[in-house]
Design a protein around this motif. Sequence first.
Motif, PDB file in Angstrom:
ATOM      1  N   PHE A 396       0.814  -1.220   0.000  1.00  0.00           N
ATOM      2  CA  PHE A 396       0.000   0.000   0.000  1.00  0.00           C
ATOM      3  C   PHE A 396       0.849   1.272   0.000  1.00  0.00           C
ATOM      4  O   PHE A 396       0.300   2.375   0.065  1.00  0.00           O
ATOM      5  N   ASP A 397       2.168   1.127  -0.072  1.00  0.00           N
ATOM      6  CA  ASP A 397       3.035   2.312  -0.070  1.00  0.00           C
ATOM      7  C   ASP A 397       2.702   3.294  -1.189  1.00  0.00           C
ATOM      8  O   ASP A 397       2.727   4.517  -0.977  1.00  0.00           O
ATOM      9  N   PRO A 398       2.363   2.830  -2.401  1.00  0.00           N
ATOM     10  CA  PRO A 398       2.033   3.804  -3.466  1.00  0.00           C
ATOM     11  C   PRO A 398       0.763   4.614  -3.204  1.00  0.00           C
ATOM     12  O   PRO A 398       0.557   5.641  -3.849  1.00  0.00           O
ATOM     13  N   VAL A 399      -0.092   4.148  -2.299  1.00  0.00           N
ATOM     14  CA  VAL A 399      -1.353   4.856  -2.050  1.00  0.00           C
ATOM     15  C   VAL A 399      -1.449   5.336  -0.604  1.00  0.00           C
ATOM     16  O   VAL A 399      -2.539   5.500  -0.068  1.00  0.00           O
ATOM     17  N   ARG A 400      -0.309   5.556   0.019  1.00  0.00           N
ATOM     18  CA  ARG A 400      -0.325   6.056   1.397  1.00  0.00           C
ATOM     19  C   ARG A 400      -0.740   7.528   1.380  1.00  0.00           C
ATOM     20  O   ARG A 400       0.069   8.423   1.134  1.00  0.00           O
ATOM     21  N   SER A 401      -2.002   7.750   1.636  1.00  0.00           N
ATOM     22  CA  SER A 401      -2.581   9.076   1.523  1.00  0.00           C
ATOM     23  C   SER A 401      -3.095   9.550   2.872  1.00  0.00           C
ATOM     24  O   SER A 401      -3.541   8.739   3.700  1.00  0.00           O
TER      25      SER A 401
END
Length: 615
Positions: A396-401
């Motif tokens: 989920f690192d690419p979508v850590r929002s």
Amino acid sequence: MPTITSYPGVYVEEIPSNARTITTVTTSVTAFVGHTKWGPLNTPVRITSFADFEQRFGGLTARSAVGYAVHQFFANGGRIAVVVRVSRSGSGEAACVRLHSDDDREDCPVLAVHAKAPGVWGNGLHVAVDHDTADPEETFTLRVADSRGGAHEVFTGLSLDPEHGRYAETVVNAGSALIRAEVLDEGRPAASGTVSKEFGDELPDLDVELTARIGEVERDFTLHDPDHDGPAPTTLVELALLLERKLRALPDAPGKRGFADAEVVAFGKRLQIVAGSTDPCDEVRFSGECAGDLGLDETVNPPVFPLEGGEDGDPPGPRDLIGDPAAKTGIQALRDVDDVNLLALPELADHESTEDVLAVISAADRLCRERRIFQLVDAPSSWGGVEAARAGISAFDPVRSDHAGLYFPHLQLPDPLTGRIRAFPPCGAVAGVIARTDTERGVWKAPAGTEAKVVGVRSLSVPLSDRENGLLNPLGVNCLRAFPVVGPLVWGARTLAGSDSADSEWKYLPVRRLALHVEESLRRGLQWAVFEPNDDQLWQQIRLNAAGFLHDLFRRGAFQGGTPREAYFVKCDSDTTSEADIARGVVNVVVGIAPVKPAEFVVVTIQQMTGQPEV
């Protein structure tokens, strides 16, 4: 307007206040996007209870995670939800019936009636047609009924002529929540039930024996018996009332209401006789020596025309959930919806492809940033333990929002359809807890802790200890825990950007949501300032309005500090708005807030006191 003085004395006038109230916007309206049993496709529908969901979308079904999420949302304190039904592109069929012409042309459909959306639900719809209108030779009435949900719609005075003011396609498609009309040919659809011939100015002899048949049941009766029925009818309306009374007096088959609820209507110079049931097989047929003379056997149709052929669509894939911004499908259907604060996509939890799940979350995050929405992300159902969660969270690192929060593990509770215990994604229940917390404490209170009880949950799919919770919390995973006495709770309040390694200023969920609340409230509350003269007076009014709104939040405990100066500031003057800004039509307002951060770790230090001297 100025006071006009004409006599000596005291004049009193009222002037409007310079202060304008900034109304706080909603904080916990939750949007659920995904597959449902029925309902309009890609159309946001606002509901206020699970009963509304059952009526509009069909309630629970084993194929829909959305239904269960909505159920848990309202069970845990949710008040308002927005539901968008999405199905896989190209799947599902809308039920349909084609109505034929009332003239002598055989096999000539003139009007197609489609269910508003695909699904087997449309097979429960039926329509009835009559010509009892102000212009019975040219127009018709269309009645629609839903045998499952009980909804009814009536459209009167319709025409198949595109030049007519009551053109069927225009009137029905704009006003119906159940059906869509498609004109196929000119003419007019035949009426439901049995339609008689045209009667003359004088009625024929009515003292005749007739046989009426509805379905498989035949009954004999005398149309008019002078010894018992009194004077014979002299008008068509009186004849309709007499025939209706005679039919309703005939005995039905057990459990049937074909005769008992029969209806006879006079329109123009004809009679329309309709059985009292909604079984298409219950046609009303008349026989006997005089049936032909009375014209009661001229045109025979079913009492209703049922829609058929509806098929459910398949649950949506990732592309269907992402949708098309131009067509406003999938989550993009929320772009024109005001007052949506939370977004839940419960179907993603069971999706096998992590790449597809991340694509949907990423698209949803773009929408959330544009519309100031916070996304509730479910942990994948494949995370069967703490080690799986620790290994999987890196995906989920690419979508850590900071506009999203992830919750783990899933909930174990009875399935209302089967009574068996099964696992459910937590987003619906968590959204309900957030809504309840906002109502009771405010958006600045973290929706976690001993007050954040999850109602109706038997257990959690992965029980967590303090040590295991301590491994996941620094990674930005909001855990759900079960404690003795109090039961299952939400035990985390971080955004996906809230891992310790990220060191984000939007680490905590209540801080992020409070900021979104303030931003949207100020955006709407300062609309009045657009096109006002850009001078000191405007700047002063803006400062006054914004400060009044923020001071109310301060009094309710939303900010840190013991004084307003320590809690917030509003700056709008010549320092923020230069002459160049004024020339470009810009006024700059700078607002600062000091949000209250949650006490995530409570440390109690105890010291033993020994050897104290006696006084």
